[in-house]
Design an enzyme around this catalytic site. Structure first.
Site, short mmCIF file in Angstrom:
data_model
loop_
_atom_site.label_atom_id
_atom_site.label_comp_id
_atom_site.label_asym_id
_atom_site.label_seq_id
_atom_site.Cartn_x
_atom_site.Cartn_y
_atom_site.Cartn_z
N GLN A 67 17.37 15.22 -4.21
CA GLN A 67 16.58 14.03 -4.30
C GLN A 67 15.01 14.40 -4.13
OE1 GLN A 67 20.02 11.56 -1.79
NE2 GLN A 67 17.84 10.96 -1.72
N SER A 78 -4.76 -3.09 7.47
CA SER A 78 -5.30 -3.07 6.07
C SER A 78 -5.61 -4.50 5.65
CB SER A 78 -3.86 -2.65 5.08
OG SER A 78 -3.73 -1.34 5.20
N GLY A 91 10.92 10.02 -2.84
CA GLY A 91 11.97 9.12 -2.22
C GLY A 91 11.69 9.09 -0.74
N ARG A 129 16.99 17.11 -0.07
CA ARG A 129 15.85 16.97 -0.44
C ARG A 129 15.21 18.31 -1.33
NH1 ARG A 129 13.93 12.24 -0.90
NH2 ARG A 129 14.16 11.55 1.42
N THR A 155 1.00 -1.26 0.03
CA THR A 155 -0.11 -0.08 -0.05
C THR A 155 0.91 1.13 -0.13
OG1 THR A 155 -0.06 0.00 2.57
CG2 THR A 155 -1.81 -1.10 1.31
N GLY A 156 2.04 1.18 0.13
CA GLY A 156 2.90 2.44 0.22
C GLY A 156 3.40 2.71 -1.00
N CYS A 182 18.31 4.57 -3.22
CA CYS A 182 18.07 5.22 -4.69
C CYS A 182 18.91 6.27 -4.99
CB CYS A 182 16.63 5.69 -4.53
SG CYS A 182 16.20 6.73 -3.21
N HIS A 217 16.09 11.83 -9.05
CA HIS A 217 17.28 12.05 -8.11
C HIS A 217 18.39 12.53 -8.91
CE1 HIS A 217 15.22 10.80 -4.73
NE2 HIS A 217 15.88 9.82 -4.35
#
Length: 360
Positions: free
Chosen positions: A183, A40, A187, A243, A12-13, A157, A250
């Protein structure tokens, strides 16, 4: 071809959603199980995700009405799958325990998480760079006492923008690397809707990211010895990770010094002709070419170039001499495709092709 049955643990993420999107029409893999937290479990995937679905397209129809299984019910998941992708959001020690439990239940795990990246017999793989590291799986299975089960991971990543650009140059002996990464918010599992504070903003800190960006490349460039991956000792990498207000992609600004300094033409030639194991094996998601270089000094740009090779390729630009180092350049990769779910999917393709993942 009979497809491999695939489970997504942590479905679900943000990364789980990306897995589901990428696997929609995959020629080898079919999603047969979605698993998530106990809160969930029992809901349909559509109900559980609700307004948190992060993309402009609809939830794939083959998954939308699947009933979510509790990720801790490993037997229930195992009945439905040949292997799983793992993208859970938990504490590191809990993730490692969960992934090892799946492996010990003879379910191969291809993980997006960082919990097992530092384990010496767990291969951390970018198929174009270190496919040979898969041979440590035999030693890992002995440690875990398994026949089929094991864990393989993809790296952070952030490093998947600049490590692919440095890899074709390794025989020139890069000794020092300074990198600053910029980034995207995905992320962090966020969109601008869920993280309005990031609009018109830059945050100069991402927890743990500097350290991962400095250390994980050395494992990718290491070698296998006595059933373990021995990290490379060079280059020394200094990293700062920021960020920035981009949805996806990225970017990395890299400066590098070599033991044997190549010419700029030699560097560009290496990038242009970098052939990879993923291409030779004709893996379905393998980008060809893997790398592209722009002579235009305004490229790569995040919005224009992050989807190169469907998000699996890496873009490079602005190669030039540096006053402190030998050269500097800029790189870009798609962080949730190449850097997360897509990188794990490509690794799973490699594992299947090499016979490490088999159908039950």
């Amino acid at each position: 071809m009979e497809k491999y049955r695939v489970g997504i643990v942590g479905a679900t993420g943000m990364v789980g959603q990306r897995f589901i999107s990428l696997l929609k029409d995959h020629p080898w893999f079919e999603v047969t199980c979605v698993a998530a937290s106990a809160r969930s479990a029992g809901k349909t995937y559509r109900e559980a995700v609700g307004e948190r679905w992060a993309f402009d397209w609809e939830i794939p129809a083959n998954v939308a009405d699947m009933v979510i299984v509790d990720a801790s019910d490993i037997d229930a998941v195992g009945e439905q799958v040949d292997f799983v992708f793992c993208a859970v959001d938990m504490k590191k020690e809990e993730i490692r325990a969960l992934e090892e439990a799946y492996a010990k239940h003879e379910i191969p795990v291809v993980s997006n998480n960082s919990a097992c990246r530092g384990v010496a017999d767990v291969p951390m793989v970018v198929p174009e760079i270190n496919a040979a590291h898969l041979e440590v799986i035999e030693a890992q299975r002995k440690r875990l006492g398994t026949q089929r089960g094991f864990i393989a991971v993809k790296p952070n990543c952030s490093i998947q923008s600049y490590v692919p650009a440095l890899t074709p140059l390794m025989d020139f002996g890069p000794e020092k690397v300074s990198v600053c990464t910029y980034q995207a918010i995905s992320g962090a599992g966020k969109t601008f809707k869920t993280w309005p504070e990031m609009v018109d903003n830059v945050i100069p800190y991402i927890g743990g990211e500097d350290e991962k960006s400095e250390n994980e490349p050395l494992k990718l460039w290491g070698h296998v010895e006595n059933g373990e991956i021995v990290n490379a000792t060079l280059p020394v990498i200094s990293a700062q990770c920021l960020r920035v207000a981009c949805a996806d992609g990225h970017m990395a600004a890299v400066s590098v010094s070599f033991r044997n300094k190549p010419s700029m033409d030699e560097i560009k030639e290496r990038w242009a002709n970098f052939e990879t194991e993923a291409q030779r094996l004709e893996l379905p998601s393998a980008p060809k070419p893997f790398l592209q270089y722009f002579e235009d000094p305004t490229r790569p740009q995040t919005r224009l170039d992050r989807d190169f090779q469907n998000g699996f390729g890496v873009s490079i630009g602005r190669l030039r001499e540096d006053k402190l180092f030998d050269y500097r350049f800029v790189c870009l990769s798609h962080n949730t495709v190449r850097g997360a779910a897509g990188g794990a999917m490509l690794t799973a393709e490699l594992l299947c092709k090499k016979g490490y993942i088999t159908r039950k």
